[in-house]
Motif scaffolding. Structure first.
Motif, PDB file in Angstrom:
ATOM      1  N   ASP A 207       0.840  -1.199   0.000  1.00 50.92           N
ATOM      2  CA  ASP A 207       0.000   0.000   0.000  1.00 50.92           C
ATOM      3  C   ASP A 207       0.876   1.252   0.000  1.00 50.92           C
ATOM      4  O   ASP A 207       0.581   2.226  -0.706  1.00 50.92           O
ATOM      5  CB  ASP A 207      -0.913   0.010   1.235  1.00 50.92           C
ATOM      6  N   ALA A 208       1.955   1.222   0.789  1.00 51.34           N
ATOM      7  CA  ALA A 208       2.870   2.365   0.845  1.00 51.34           C
ATOM      8  C   ALA A 208       3.631   2.527  -0.461  1.00 51.34           C
ATOM      9  O   ALA A 208       3.794   3.649  -0.977  1.00 51.34           O
ATOM     10  CB  ALA A 208       3.848   2.190   2.009  1.00 51.34           C
ATOM     11  N   LEU A 209       4.100   1.420  -1.021  1.00 51.09           N
ATOM     12  CA  LEU A 209       4.821   1.478  -2.302  1.00 51.09           C
ATOM     13  C   LEU A 209       3.927   2.036  -3.403  1.00 51.09           C
ATOM     14  O   LEU A 209       4.326   2.909  -4.180  1.00 51.09           O
ATOM     15  CB  LEU A 209       5.317   0.079  -2.683  1.00 51.09           C
ATOM     16  N   ILE A 210       2.699   1.536  -3.466  1.00 53.27           N
ATOM     17  CA  ILE A 210       1.764   1.989  -4.500  1.00 53.27           C
ATOM     18  C   ILE A 210       1.452   3.465  -4.325  1.00 53.27           C
ATOM     19  O   ILE A 210       1.428   4.236  -5.300  1.00 53.27           O
ATOM     20  CB  ILE A 210       0.480   1.141  -4.452  1.00 53.27           C
ATOM     21  N   SER A 211       1.221   3.898  -3.096  1.00 52.31           N
ATOM     22  CA  SER A 211       0.880   5.296  -2.819  1.00 52.31           C
ATOM     23  C   SER A 211       1.950   6.251  -3.333  1.00 52.31           C
ATOM     24  O   SER A 211       1.636   7.273  -3.962  1.00 52.31           O
ATOM     25  CB  SER A 211       0.683   5.492  -1.315  1.00 52.31           C
ATOM     26  N   GLN A 212       3.195   5.926  -3.076  1.00 51.04           N
ATOM     27  CA  GLN A 212       4.275   6.845  -3.435  1.00 51.04           C
ATOM     28  C   GLN A 212       4.742   6.685  -4.882  1.00 51.04           C
ATOM     29  O   GLN A 212       5.042   7.674  -5.558  1.00 51.04           O
ATOM     30  CB  GLN A 212       5.465   6.640  -2.481  1.00 51.04           C
ATOM     31  N   LEU A 213       4.791   5.453  -5.379  1.00 47.20           N
ATOM     32  CA  LEU A 213       5.316   5.222  -6.733  1.00 47.20           C
ATOM     33  C   LEU A 213       4.299   5.518  -7.816  1.00 47.20           C
ATOM     34  O   LEU A 213       4.635   5.511  -9.004  1.00 47.20           O
ATOM     35  CB  LEU A 213       5.815   3.780  -6.855  1.00 47.20           C
TER      36      LEU A 213
END
Length: 495
Positions: A207-213
């Motif tokens: 979720d964090a990777l998707i949010s930022q990338l």
């Protein structure tokens, strides 16, 4: 102790253990017009041997990769569509345990192109995007990972199909995910149980990777060097999501979380990029890495997480403790029995000065054939400081910390009291707890020659216990308080 070691992910797993059926294999699971199909698979993070492959949508169905990381399975009428989850095993490139998570979205397995699939960090990304209803973001994120020419992720093997830069990027991406997952799984509740399961930690991480990338590139242009600011934003986002899901101020997150993950991943990306800049294929990058043992060692040592190891109780090391038994007890003078509340341990892979909050608990059962007494103690909120070699520098119990005690001895029975002030409980790298409770009242009840069984429970907050110590998970209860932790039992004979 520990629960878990860091991860290093090797980049390709090919195909070859055998599953005869995803159902029970009997005729009643096969429809009259069903034709079984054998599927070959590759799991990517360097090759993983003995990894567990779970068919998420087929009840109780799992297989393992073989010694070369290969696996295969045969579909049945009961199991022809499923998502896959890969965990565990050993990365044969680094010989380190794989502690991450690889995912493959639910697909019609019997109709896969060429009957093959590749499970990789990229299929994990696709899985979590679909789960979040954001599949339309896949191409954007691939672009922000500098991976623009992948037509079919489920068939894409970075080592075989990608160039050196592509493989470096995918490798670093997985290391970042694994580092975050590892640290999320070190967060414990007050009772010693972990806040997040491995599945939940993987969900938060992606979720964090998707949010930022979805909005910014992860790597500097033309290289596999990670952008330090984007890296920190990803880790901080994971912490933000974790805190929101915990919704409990008593569950603390290590304040060095972001700095540790960031420094580790920056070091690894710099090392991998130094090889990727030479060009060639993904296979070339792997070959060059294997031919450079000093660089490989640097990467593996960097990615190792701090873990508890080298345990001592009453000045006996873990080997002597495990070798003790009722028939072969360790000898201890009755005057020194209080040392069973003196422990020592180290943090392997510390690399820098570190802090942790630890709960220690003890069960003492002593006596002879005619007499028996027990003593149980729980010490919460032990603040421990380690130096960059992993040795204990200091330890203290904070003011107002509650200590719980129970005993069959009439002189003790059940106590609960608070520490009146911050109290130092360490000296020369050891933690001494025997002065905090009336242990002599218990010891004096035991006759010389008594056999005393001592079980110590270790519940750290920020770091895990090395699984190679093979400690069992056991519970201790005093009154209404029940804790579960890594446990080690020693046997002593009073002399």
């Amino acid at each position: 102790m520990l629960n878990k070691i860091s991860k290093i992910h090797v980049f390709t797993i090919a195909i070859s253990s055998f599953l005869t059926a995803c159902g029970d294999g009997g005729d009643n699971t096969q429809s009259s017009n069903f034709t079984p199909t054998t599927i070959s698979g590759t799991a990517v993070d360097f090759y993983l041997k003995n990894a567990d492959i779970k068919f998420d949508d087929c009840e109780n169905t799992s297989i393992k990769t073989d010694a070369n990381g290969h696996f295969s399975f045969t579909t049945t009428a009961a199991c022809s569509e499923s998502a896959l989850t890969i965990t565990g095993g050993i990365d044969i490139g680094t010989n380190l345990p794989f502690t991450g998570t690889l995912k493959f979205k639910k697909m019609d397995l019997k109709n896969l192109k060429n009957g093959t699939l590749v499970v990789s960090p990229l299929t994990s990304l696709e899985y979590f995007l679909e789960k979040a209803g954001q599949s339309n973001q896949l191409n954007t994120i691939l672009k922000n990972l500098a991976l623009n020419n992948i037509n079919n992720i489920s068939q894409f093997d970075p080592a075989k199909d990608g160039d050196a830069h592509t493989m470096a990027v995918v490798f670093i991406f997985q290391q970042l995910a694994t580092q975050i997952e590892d640290r999320l799984q070190t967060i414990n509740k007050d009772n010693g149980s972990t806040v997040f399961t491995q599945e939940q930690a993987a969900q938060i991480t992606f979720d964090a990777l998707i949010s930022q990338l979805s909005t910014q590139p992860l790597f500097t242009a033309g290289s596999a060097k990670i952008d330090s600011e984007v890296l920190k934003s990803i880790v901080n986002k994971a912490i933000e999501i974790a805190k929101a899901q915990m919704n409990d101020p008593n569950n603390t997150i290590d304040p060095t979380f972001t700095d540790q993950v960031s420094s580790n991943i920056i070091a690894v990306s710099t090392a991998i990029d130094s090889i990727a800049q030479n060009g060639g294929t993904g296979a070339n990058l792997l070959a060059e890495l294997q031919k450079n043992p000093s660089l490989l060692e640097t990467i593996t040592e960097t990615l190792k997480s701090p873990v508890y190891s080298d345990f001592f109780l009453a000045n006996y090391d873990i080997a002597a403790i495990k070798a003790s038994s009722e028939t072969h007890p360790l000898h201890i003078n009755s005057k020194n029995l209080s040392d069973t509340l003196a422990v020592q341990f180290k943090l392997a892979n510390a690399k820098s000065e570190l802090d942790d909050t630890v709960t220690l608990a003890f069960k003492l059962n002593g006596g002879n054939s005619a007499y028996h007494e027990n003593l149980n103690i729980i010490f919460n909120n032990i603040q421990v400081k380690f130096n960059n070699q992993g040795s204990i520098v200091s330890a203290k119990i904070l003011k107002n910390t509650v200590i719980n005690v129970s005993s069959s001895s009439r002189k003790i029975q059940q106590l609960q009291f608070s520490v009146p002030e911050d109290t130092v409980i360490s000296s020369n790298g050891k933690i001494f707890l025997n002065d905090l409770i009336p242990i002599n009242s218990y010891i004096n009840t035991l006759p010389i020659g008594s056999l005393v069984q001592v079980t110590v429970y270790i519940i750290p907050s920020a770091y895990t216990i090395n699984p190679q110590l093979n400690l069992s998970q056991e519970k201790i209860t005093i009154g209404n308080l029940t804790l579960k932790g890594s446990a080690l039992t020693a046997y002593f004979k009073l002399s």
